[in-house]
Scaffold this motif. Sequence first.
Motif, PDB file in Angstrom:
ATOM      1  N   SER A  91      -6.504 -45.713  26.720  1.00 35.08           N
ATOM      2  CA  SER A  91      -6.255 -45.293  28.102  1.00 35.08           C
ATOM      3  C   SER A  91      -6.078 -46.494  29.019  1.00 35.08           C
ATOM      4  CB  SER A  91      -7.416 -44.418  28.595  1.00 35.08           C
ATOM      5  OG  SER A  91      -7.247 -44.073  29.955  1.00 35.08           O
ATOM      6  N   ARG A  92      -6.923 -47.500  28.864  1.00 33.33           N
ATOM      7  CA  ARG A  92      -6.797 -48.691  29.727  1.00 33.33           C
ATOM      8  C   ARG A  92      -5.449 -49.377  29.509  1.00 33.33           C
ATOM      9  NH1 ARG A  92     -12.183 -49.162  28.140  1.00 33.33           N
ATOM     10  NH2 ARG A  92     -11.705 -50.753  26.577  1.00 33.33           N
ATOM     11  N   GLU A  93      -4.982 -49.402  28.267  1.00 23.59           N
ATOM     12  CA  GLU A  93      -3.688 -50.034  28.007  1.00 23.59           C
ATOM     13  C   GLU A  93      -2.560 -49.212  28.636  1.00 23.59           C
ATOM     14  OE1 GLU A  93      -0.982 -52.639  27.298  1.00 23.59           O
ATOM     15  OE2 GLU A  93      -3.122 -53.007  26.932  1.00 23.59           O
ATOM     16  N   ARG A  94      -2.691 -47.897  28.602  1.00 21.36           N
ATOM     17  CA  ARG A  94      -1.676 -47.057  29.258  1.00 21.36           C
ATOM     18  C   ARG A  94      -1.672 -47.279  30.768  1.00 21.36           C
ATOM     19  NH1 ARG A  94      -3.619 -43.148  25.477  1.00 21.36           N
ATOM     20  NH2 ARG A  94      -4.946 -42.214  27.090  1.00 21.36           N
ATOM     21  N   GLU A  95      -2.852 -47.501  31.346  1.00 21.09           N
ATOM     22  CA  GLU A  95      -2.916 -47.774  32.785  1.00 21.09           C
ATOM     23  C   GLU A  95      -2.261 -49.105  33.121  1.00 21.09           C
ATOM     24  OE1 GLU A  95      -3.788 -45.676  35.007  1.00 21.09           O
ATOM     25  OE2 GLU A  95      -4.502 -44.149  33.609  1.00 21.09           O
ATOM     26  N   ARG A  96      -2.457 -50.093  32.277  1.00 21.83           N
ATOM     27  CA  ARG A  96      -1.801 -51.399  32.506  1.00 21.83           C
ATOM     28  C   ARG A  96      -0.282 -51.240  32.458  1.00 21.83           C
ATOM     29  NH1 ARG A  96      -5.865 -52.886  28.553  1.00 21.83           N
ATOM     30  NH2 ARG A  96      -7.644 -53.880  29.591  1.00 21.83           N
ATOM     31  N   GLU A  97       0.186 -50.469  31.472  1.00 17.56           N
ATOM     32  CA  GLU A  97       1.620 -50.260  31.344  1.00 17.56           C
ATOM     33  C   GLU A  97       2.160 -49.482  32.545  1.00 17.56           C
ATOM     34  OE1 GLU A  97       5.295 -50.720  30.096  1.00 17.56           O
ATOM     35  OE2 GLU A  97       3.545 -51.634  29.120  1.00 17.56           O
ATOM     36  N   ALA A  98       1.392 -48.508  33.052  1.00 16.25           N
ATOM     37  CA  ALA A  98       1.827 -47.760  34.232  1.00 16.25           C
ATOM     38  C   ALA A  98       1.890 -48.663  35.457  1.00 16.25           C
ATOM     39  CB  ALA A  98       0.884 -46.577  34.481  1.00 16.25           C
ATOM     40  N   ASP A  99       0.960 -49.613  35.574  1.00 15.38           N
ATOM     41  CA  ASP A  99       1.035 -50.587  36.667  1.00 15.38           C
ATOM     42  C   ASP A  99       2.316 -51.409  36.567  1.00 15.38           C
ATOM     43  OD1 ASP A  99      -1.344 -49.767  37.720  1.00 15.38           O
ATOM     44  OD2 ASP A  99      -2.514 -51.504  37.077  1.00 15.38           O
ATOM     45  N   ARG A 100       2.622 -51.872  35.366  1.00 16.73           N
ATOM     46  CA  ARG A 100       3.843 -52.684  35.184  1.00 16.73           C
ATOM     47  C   ARG A 100       5.081 -51.842  35.511  1.00 16.73           C
ATOM     48  NH1 ARG A 100       0.592 -54.943  30.845  1.00 16.73           N
ATOM     49  NH2 ARG A 100       1.288 -53.337  29.375  1.00 16.73           N
ATOM     50  N   TYR A 101       5.075 -50.588  35.101  1.00 21.12           N
ATOM     51  CA  TYR A 101       6.209 -49.710  35.380  1.00 21.12           C
ATOM     52  C   TYR A 101       6.388 -49.521  36.893  1.00 21.12           C
ATOM     53  CZ  TYR A 101       9.105 -45.508  35.520  1.00 21.12           C
ATOM     54  OH  TYR A 101      10.099 -44.613  35.777  1.00 21.12           O
ATOM     55  N   ALA A 102       5.275 -49.291  37.592  1.00 19.62           N
ATOM     56  CA  ALA A 102       5.353 -49.067  39.036  1.00 19.62           C
ATOM     57  C   ALA A 102       5.898 -50.299  39.756  1.00 19.62           C
ATOM     58  CB  ALA A 102       3.975 -48.710  39.578  1.00 19.62           C
ATOM     59  N   LEU A 103       5.462 -51.460  39.347  1.00 20.63           N
ATOM     60  CA  LEU A 103       5.954 -52.693  39.974  1.00 20.63           C
ATOM     61  C   LEU A 103       7.449 -52.869  39.738  1.00 20.63           C
ATOM     62  CD1 LEU A 103       2.967 -55.005  39.053  1.00 20.63           C
ATOM     63  CD2 LEU A 103       3.689 -54.418  41.375  1.00 20.63           C
ATOM     64  N   GLN A 104       7.896 -52.530  38.548  1.00 17.86           N
ATOM     65  CA  GLN A 104       9.318 -52.649  38.254  1.00 17.86           C
ATOM     66  C   GLN A 104      10.128 -51.610  39.023  1.00 17.86           C
ATOM     67  OE1 GLN A 104      10.249 -52.247  34.104  1.00 17.86           O
ATOM     68  NE2 GLN A 104      12.392 -52.844  34.359  1.00 17.86           N
ATOM     69  N   LEU A 105       9.578 -50.402  39.163  1.00 18.50           N
ATOM     70  CA  LEU A 105      10.308 -49.329  39.841  1.00 18.50           C
ATOM     71  C   LEU A 105      10.410 -49.577  41.337  1.00 18.50           C
ATOM     72  CD1 LEU A 105      11.619 -46.493  39.712  1.00 18.50           C
ATOM     73  CD2 LEU A 105       9.326 -45.535  40.013  1.00 18.50           C
ATOM     74  N   THR A 106       9.325 -49.979  41.966  1.00 20.05           N
ATOM     75  CA  THR A 106       9.324 -50.137  43.421  1.00 20.05           C
ATOM     76  C   THR A 106       9.822 -51.503  43.876  1.00 20.05           C
ATOM     77  OG1 THR A 106       7.028 -50.931  43.439  1.00 20.05           O
ATOM     78  CG2 THR A 106       7.384 -48.540  43.628  1.00 20.05           C
TER      79      THR A 106
END
Length: 415
Positions: free
Chosen positions: A335-350
Amino acid sequence: MEPIFTPEQLAEIQAYHLPLYIKSAVSPLVYLGVLALILGVLVRPFYRWSESCADGLSQRLAFLRTAPVSRVLIQSLDRLWGEPGWGAAILFALLVELFIELIYVPATIYFGYVLEHRHGMSAYTPLRFLLDELKGIALEGFAVSALALGLYGLARRMNRWWLVLGLPTALLMLGASALDPYRSQVFFEQAPLEQGPLRERITALMARAEVPFQDVRVEKTSVASKRLQAYFAGQGPTRTIVLNDVILQELEPDEVLAAVAHEAGHVHEPKWPGRIAASLALVALLFVIDRLLRLSATRGWFGTTRFADIRTFPLLWLLSFFVFFLSAPISSAFSREREREADRYALQLTQDPAAFRRMLVKAARVNKMDPDPPRWVVLKGHSHPPIGERLAAVPPAPEKRAPAEGLPVLTEPSH
């Protein structure tokens, strides 16, 4: 870089989290002690009381067996159970669950109400807190009754009951997430986000992310909690973006978009491998329960007289405790790794690290997140990386170059 907390805020956060860390360390031992008490002392008197009470109710409510609607339901339960006694089984299962709930009443009140109010995290009134707890107990009671009837009823009538029950349940698990938008409404009122710039920007952001959704809704959690929250509920045609009213009060529009972008990152995660693994694990768990029930019948544990005797019901709680306690560190690491990946995705998207950082900082302050929790707490079951780690991974915002001397400064028109 601005620190997350002032020294005063940090001291309060540490005072808030210390009881929670103590609870995390002690709670497994307390739960094991409660189960040991039930299994070692209380199974027999609980079962005798359940049989006596079921017999009394059967006599007083005998008319239900002939009433048009209730007759059909009772006959269905008779067929499922295979013989008389399903009433005593339900009462026994509910009594075990109620006993555990009563043991935890002081902890529930302290951690769910007193501690939260002491540190300004709760808006619960005593009455609403009581009503929500009763709702939760009622839902658990329904689930426990269905488990006792379904599992033990099938086990008494079919040799490979674990396969008959496990496969349909596994299929239901694969599609159960479609019901997510409706579960939380049992506790909190929701309403569509009003038309305006924020809804339009969320819609445009999800178009860029290629995430279809049904609606954006505001969940009115401020009646109970001061925490801010955003999440996606449902799948496909039922997917809903849910923002609680606190997040709209505390964050600026750019920061709300950063939070939504993070949640959108979870939509693109490969979910099917995890769902299939969970479904297979469920079937395997039911097979282990079958072996445990057969062993109990052979040894005559707790006065059992046959296979799938309801008196073994607390053993299921004990088995579930060990399964979830041992698997929590592994699942939380994923779960923590998925949260890290979601953070990276959000930074790339916004493409807006400054807004993303502000969102994390405000969330940490409002939700009183410990920036550096003990390592054992994280490994034991934290679903998110510590907020300090997440902030450290946010790249610095690009610096704006000062205009050359003598050149005019261009500014955006005000709106």
